[in-house]
Design a protein around this motif. Structure first.
Motif, mmCIF file in Angstrom:
data_model
loop_
_atom_site.group_PDB
_atom_site.id
_atom_site.type_symbol
_atom_site.label_atom_id
_atom_site.label_comp_id
_atom_site.label_asym_id
_atom_site.label_seq_id
_atom_site.Cartn_x
_atom_site.Cartn_y
_atom_site.Cartn_z
ATOM 1 N N ASP A 1 -10.889 25.284 -14.023
ATOM 2 C CA ASP A 1 -11.446 26.238 -15.046
ATOM 3 C C ASP A 1 -10.374 27.162 -15.358
ATOM 4 O OD1 ASP A 1 -13.550 24.643 -15.360
ATOM 5 O OD2 ASP A 1 -14.817 25.928 -14.376
ATOM 6 N N LYS A 2 -9.905 27.973 -14.420
ATOM 7 C CA LYS A 2 -9.194 29.095 -14.363
ATOM 8 C C LYS A 2 -7.660 29.110 -14.166
ATOM 9 C CE LYS A 2 -13.327 31.914 -14.061
ATOM 10 N NZ LYS A 2 -14.265 32.601 -13.223
ATOM 11 N N ILE A 3 -7.476 27.981 -13.329
ATOM 12 C CA ILE A 3 -5.997 27.873 -12.857
ATOM 13 C C ILE A 3 -5.303 26.477 -12.920
ATOM 14 C CG2 ILE A 3 -4.604 27.886 -10.633
ATOM 15 C CD1 ILE A 3 -5.738 30.620 -10.581
ATOM 16 N N LEU A 4 -4.053 26.746 -13.508
ATOM 17 C CA LEU A 4 -3.177 25.330 -13.628
ATOM 18 C C LEU A 4 -2.362 25.447 -12.500
ATOM 19 C CD1 LEU A 4 -2.161 22.917 -15.440
ATOM 20 C CD2 LEU A 4 -0.673 24.561 -16.503
ATOM 21 N N THR A 5 -2.268 24.372 -11.672
ATOM 22 C CA THR A 5 -1.363 24.286 -10.732
ATOM 23 C C THR A 5 -0.250 23.372 -11.017
ATOM 24 O OG1 THR A 5 -3.060 24.815 -9.213
ATOM 25 C CG2 THR A 5 -1.154 23.896 -8.127
ATOM 26 N N LEU A 6 1.160 23.673 -10.917
ATOM 27 C CA LEU A 6 2.313 22.848 -10.972
ATOM 28 C C LEU A 6 2.947 22.592 -9.795
ATOM 29 C CD1 LEU A 6 3.284 24.882 -14.137
ATOM 30 C CD2 LEU A 6 2.246 22.655 -14.269
ATOM 31 N N GLN A 7 3.331 21.392 -9.632
ATOM 32 C CA GLN A 7 4.193 21.074 -8.535
ATOM 33 C C GLN A 7 5.590 20.522 -9.139
ATOM 34 O OE1 GLN A 7 2.007 18.020 -6.165
ATOM 35 N NE2 GLN A 7 0.853 19.829 -5.210
ATOM 36 N N LEU A 8 6.562 21.298 -8.995
ATOM 37 C CA LEU A 8 7.765 21.136 -9.943
ATOM 38 C C LEU A 8 9.021 21.161 -8.926
ATOM 39 C CD1 LEU A 8 6.992 23.481 -12.850
ATOM 40 C CD2 LEU A 8 6.752 20.906 -12.800
ATOM 41 N N ASP B 1 3.885 25.790 -4.726
ATOM 42 C CA ASP B 1 3.127 25.416 -6.010
ATOM 43 C C ASP B 1 3.237 26.654 -6.936
ATOM 44 O OD1 ASP B 1 2.685 23.043 -4.850
ATOM 45 O OD2 ASP B 1 0.470 23.235 -4.501
ATOM 46 N N ILE B 2 3.469 26.423 -8.176
ATOM 47 C CA ILE B 2 3.326 27.330 -9.057
ATOM 48 C C ILE B 2 1.723 27.484 -9.732
ATOM 49 C CG2 ILE B 2 3.960 28.179 -11.476
ATOM 50 C CD1 ILE B 2 6.802 26.733 -10.808
ATOM 51 N N LYS B 3 1.204 28.531 -9.614
ATOM 52 C CA LYS B 3 -0.113 28.717 -10.210
ATOM 53 C C LYS B 3 -0.073 29.749 -11.232
ATOM 54 C CE LYS B 3 -2.333 27.665 -5.819
ATOM 55 N NZ LYS B 3 -2.934 26.411 -5.890
ATOM 56 N N TYR B 4 -0.581 28.995 -12.456
ATOM 57 C CA TYR B 4 -0.588 29.909 -13.572
ATOM 58 C C TYR B 4 -2.190 30.138 -14.149
ATOM 59 C CZ TYR B 4 0.377 30.891 -18.433
ATOM 60 O OH TYR B 4 0.778 31.476 -19.799
ATOM 61 N N ALA B 5 -2.460 31.483 -14.242
ATOM 62 C CA ALA B 5 -3.744 31.907 -14.752
ATOM 63 C C ALA B 5 -4.053 31.642 -16.122
ATOM 64 C CB ALA B 5 -3.945 33.268 -14.395
ATOM 65 N N ILE B 6 -5.230 30.722 -16.591
ATOM 66 C CA ILE B 6 -5.546 30.444 -17.782
ATOM 67 C C ILE B 6 -6.209 31.354 -18.347
ATOM 68 C CG2 ILE B 6 -6.629 28.704 -19.425
ATOM 69 C CD1 ILE B 6 -6.336 26.606 -17.001
ATOM 70 N N PRO B 7 -5.783 31.995 -19.606
ATOM 71 C CA PRO B 7 -6.552 32.783 -20.370
ATOM 72 C C PRO B 7 -7.760 32.503 -20.796
ATOM 73 C CG PRO B 7 -4.335 32.653 -21.302
ATOM 74 C CD PRO B 7 -4.777 31.611 -20.346
ATOM 75 N N PRO B 8 -9.275 33.281 -21.228
ATOM 76 C CA PRO B 8 -10.336 32.769 -21.278
ATOM 77 C C PRO B 8 -10.565 31.974 -22.394
ATOM 78 C CG PRO B 8 -10.308 35.295 -21.263
ATOM 79 C CD PRO B 8 -8.935 34.674 -20.877
ATOM 80 N N ASP B 9 -9.462 32.339 -23.659
ATOM 81 C CA ASP B 9 -9.811 31.855 -24.988
ATOM 82 C C ASP B 9 -8.936 30.549 -25.216
ATOM 83 O OD1 ASP B 9 -7.586 33.354 -24.901
ATOM 84 O OD2 ASP B 9 -7.821 34.059 -27.016
ATOM 85 N N ILE B 10 -8.210 30.367 -24.128
ATOM 86 C CA ILE B 10 -7.536 29.189 -24.340
ATOM 87 C C ILE B 10 -8.000 28.115 -23.159
ATOM 88 C CG2 ILE B 10 -5.050 28.125 -23.571
ATOM 89 C CD1 ILE B 10 -5.189 29.753 -26.069
ATOM 90 N N LYS B 11 -8.009 26.751 -23.542
ATOM 91 C CA LYS B 11 -8.429 25.627 -22.938
ATOM 92 C C LYS B 11 -7.218 24.575 -22.358
ATOM 93 C CE LYS B 11 -11.515 21.613 -22.858
ATOM 94 N NZ LYS B 11 -12.241 20.488 -23.804
ATOM 95 N N ILE B 12 -6.917 24.445 -21.069
ATOM 96 C CA ILE B 12 -5.766 23.613 -20.861
ATOM 97 C C ILE B 12 -6.326 22.439 -19.807
ATOM 98 C CG2 ILE B 12 -3.744 23.326 -19.254
ATOM 99 C CD1 ILE B 12 -3.205 26.320 -19.754
ATOM 100 N N THR B 13 -5.943 21.439 -20.482
ATOM 101 C CA THR B 13 -6.484 19.961 -19.739
ATOM 102 C C THR B 13 -5.234 19.046 -19.456
ATOM 103 O OG1 THR B 13 -6.714 18.899 -21.687
ATOM 104 C CG2 THR B 13 -8.682 20.020 -21.169
ATOM 105 N N CYS B 14 -5.516 18.242 -18.179
ATOM 106 C CA CYS B 14 -4.620 17.333 -17.578
ATOM 107 C C CYS B 14 -5.137 16.048 -18.022
ATOM 108 C CB CYS B 14 -3.958 17.616 -16.342
ATOM 109 S SG CYS B 14 -3.183 19.135 -16.133
ATOM 110 N N GLU B 15 -4.739 15.235 -18.740
ATOM 111 C CA GLU B 15 -5.229 13.804 -18.829
ATOM 112 C C GLU B 15 -4.936 12.901 -17.683
ATOM 113 O OE1 GLU B 15 -3.366 14.922 -21.911
ATOM 114 O OE2 GLU B 15 -5.291 15.878 -22.285
ATOM 115 N N SER B 16 -3.598 13.214 -17.413
ATOM 116 C CA SER B 16 -2.842 12.527 -16.293
ATOM 117 C C SER B 16 -2.104 13.649 -15.421
ATOM 118 C CB SER B 16 -1.884 11.395 -16.729
ATOM 119 O OG SER B 16 -0.843 11.614 -17.289
ATOM 120 N N PRO B 17 -1.605 13.253 -14.270
ATOM 121 C CA PRO B 17 -0.694 14.352 -13.623
ATOM 122 C C PRO B 17 0.337 14.676 -14.508
ATOM 123 C CG PRO B 17 -1.605 12.563 -12.025
ATOM 124 C CD PRO B 17 -1.906 12.271 -13.344
#
Length: 177
Positions: free
Chosen positions: A100-107, A112-128
């Motif tokens: 809901d609030k964090i995008l976790t990236l393994q690059l 790991d890089i943790k990116y806070a998702i703003p409340p008015d934006i929706k980020i989804t991961c269909e696949s990794p």
């Protein structure tokens, strides 16, 4: 003469628009947005369409005319349909996961890089390896996509990194022996 500016912006069903001076407010199913337009243009709501006109015939007024029309069109489309950007991750072991609030990236970094998702934006991961960013504000969606891409830009030799789905990476040939 602006070719873009002379076309009025149609207001679709389900969207309410209010014009107060040079401020345009739109409210739709995806939220409410407002845009303050430059003083070189006038804006009016006429018969279900938003009409923008320049105040003078100066070069800057003509430039702001087209810009203002595009900003208002994006505003109306954003609250009605929304905008989205797709990102792809290429590389062995590179992946993303969103809650809901964090995008976790393994690059490939030691952490790991943790990116806070703003409340008015929706980020989804269909696949990794695929990220979809969506929201009503076009500028904000594009800015967040650019920030996520900047964590690991695609490199030209193997194409590893985060790229836009429609982006084509020009590949370079490696060293010759």
């Amino acid at each position: 003469m602006s070719r873009i500016g002379k076309h009025p912006v149609p207001v679709p069903a389900g969207v309410t628009v209010a014009v107060e001076g040079n401020t345009v407010r739109a409210k739709g199913k995806l939220g409410e947005l407002a845009q303050v337009l430059p003083p070189e243009v006038t804006v009016a709501l006429e018969g279900g369409k938003i009409v923008i006109k320049p105040r003078s015939s100066e070069q800057r007024a003509k430039a702001m005319w087209g810009l203002s029309r595009s900003l208002v069109a994006n505003l109306v489309k954003g609250v009605a349909e929304g905008f989205s950007r797709k990102l792809e991750i290429n590389g062995v072991g590179y992946r993303a996961a969103a809650d809901d609030k964090i995008l976790t990236l393994q690059l490939g970094y030691s952490h790991d890089i943790k990116y806070a998702i703003p409340p008015d934006i929706k980020i989804t991961c269909e696949s990794p390896t695929q990220i979809t960013i969506s929201g009503a504000d076009r500028q904000k969606v594009g800015q967040i996509a650019a920030e996520i891409r900047s964590f690991r830009k695609p490199e030209p030799y193997k194409g590893k990194g985060i790229k836009y789905a429609e982006e084509v990476i020009l590949r370079k040939e490696g060293k010759k022996k």
